[in-house]
Scaffold this motif. Structure first.
Motif, PDB file in Angstrom:
ATOM      1  N   UNK A 154      -0.292  -5.914   1.552  1.00  0.00           N
ATOM      2  CA  UNK A 154      -1.724  -6.202   1.469  1.00  0.00           C
ATOM      3  C   UNK A 154      -1.964  -7.187   0.318  1.00  0.00           C
ATOM      4  N   UNK A 155      -3.207  -7.668   0.173  1.00  0.00           N
ATOM      5  CA  UNK A 155      -3.532  -8.625  -0.898  1.00  0.00           C
ATOM      6  C   UNK A 155      -4.679  -8.056  -1.727  1.00  0.00           C
ATOM      7  N   UNK A 156      -4.596  -8.235  -3.041  1.00  0.00           N
ATOM      8  CA  UNK A 156      -5.725  -7.828  -3.893  1.00  0.00           C
ATOM      9  C   UNK A 156      -6.143  -9.004  -4.775  1.00  0.00           C
ATOM     10  N   UNK A 191       0.852  -1.191   0.000  1.00  0.00           N
ATOM     11  CA  UNK A 191       0.000   0.000   0.000  1.00  0.00           C
ATOM     12  C   UNK A 191       0.892   1.247   0.000  1.00  0.00           C
ATOM     13  N   UNK A 192       0.267   2.426  -0.168  1.00  0.00           N
ATOM     14  CA  UNK A 192       1.041   3.674  -0.242  1.00  0.00           C
ATOM     15  C   UNK A 192       1.871   3.919   1.015  1.00  0.00           C
TER      16      UNK A 192
END
Length: 251
Positions: free
Chosen positions: A64-66, A58-59
């Motif tokens: 994280x997972x998408x 993330x920024x």
């Protein structure tokens, strides 16, 4: 009358579950469903549940997972093709089968952890490419090495009171039990992969021969291990009684 597909007998294989694939290039893997008799199913329309996610940052720099989009093709013969494209990095793929009671069961080997690189070998994502062929060689080699070391290890001659050697033999026996399911799955994966390659006119005689030899060796090893277990039982008992005695003297 036909037998239902069983997740615990079924398997997934092909470039799409391997490490070091090409990022940004389409990849595929094959889902082969089998019945309780370990036979490949001949019909489709099974209820498969696919969960395909890619790790990303993330920024604020957190992992994280998408979800990744995919296509699942039912060939109506017990085989399904999963098609997807991933960016550079790690992917997690869960393949589950909904059984007759509505319960989702993971297929053998699931979850898979393929990875993707911008520096991967050319044609890495193709069934007939270099990745699958080196995976076959590596898997056959790994199984053979496991056989060789366990076969030599469990044959250690044991003298009375030689606890160190007894523990070594016991560990080799434990290894065989721990690795058994994984070794059977690897044999199935190599077999189905080689059969798929043969359909693409890639000769597989050599691999079939190696696989047959490894399979025979591993089955023999299992028999030998069972016999060894019986043989060392009295010694195990004797040693554990001695230890109990020694320990009780300290209590």
């Amino acid at each position: 009358f036909f037998l239902n597909s069983i997740a615990e007998k079924s398997l997934v294989y092909g470039p799409g579950v391997l490490q070091e694939q090409q990022a940004g290039v389409q990849t595929t893997c094959t889902i082969q469903l089998r019945n309780a008799n370990n036979e490949n199913r001949k019909s489709g329309r099974d209820e498969l549940v696919i969960e395909l996610k890619q790790k990303f940052q993330t920024e604020d720099g957190k992992d994280s997972m998408r979800d990744l989009p995919y296509e699942l093709v039912d060939h109506d013969n017990g085989q399904y093709t999963l098609v997807y494209i991933a960016d550079e990095g790690e992917v997690v793929l869960h393949v589950r089968l909904t059984d007759e009671n509505g319960k989702q069961r993971p297929l053998r080997g699931s979850p898979f952890k393929p990875s993707f690189s911008n520096m991967a070998r050319n044609r890495a994502n193709e069934f007939t490419g270099p990745l699958v062929s080196s995976w076959i060689q590596g898997t056959l080699k790994g199984m053979d090495e496991f056989y060789q070391s366990t076969n030599v290890g469990h044959q250690t001659k044991l003298k009375d009171g030689d606890v160190v050697s007894l523990i070594k033999v016991m560990n080799h026996i434990k290894d065989m039990y721990n690795q058994e399911d994984s070794l059977l799955l690897q044999q199935d994966e190599v077999y189905e992969t080689v059969v798929t390659l043969e359909k693409e006119a890639v000769p597989g005689d050599k691999q079939h021969k190696s696989l047959k030899k490894i399979g025979t060796n591993l089955r023999q090893l299992k028999d030998d291990i069972l016999a060894k277990e019986k043989e060392i039982q009295p010694m195990q008992q004797k040693e554990s009684e001695l230890y109990r005695k020694v320990i009780s003297e300290f209590e």
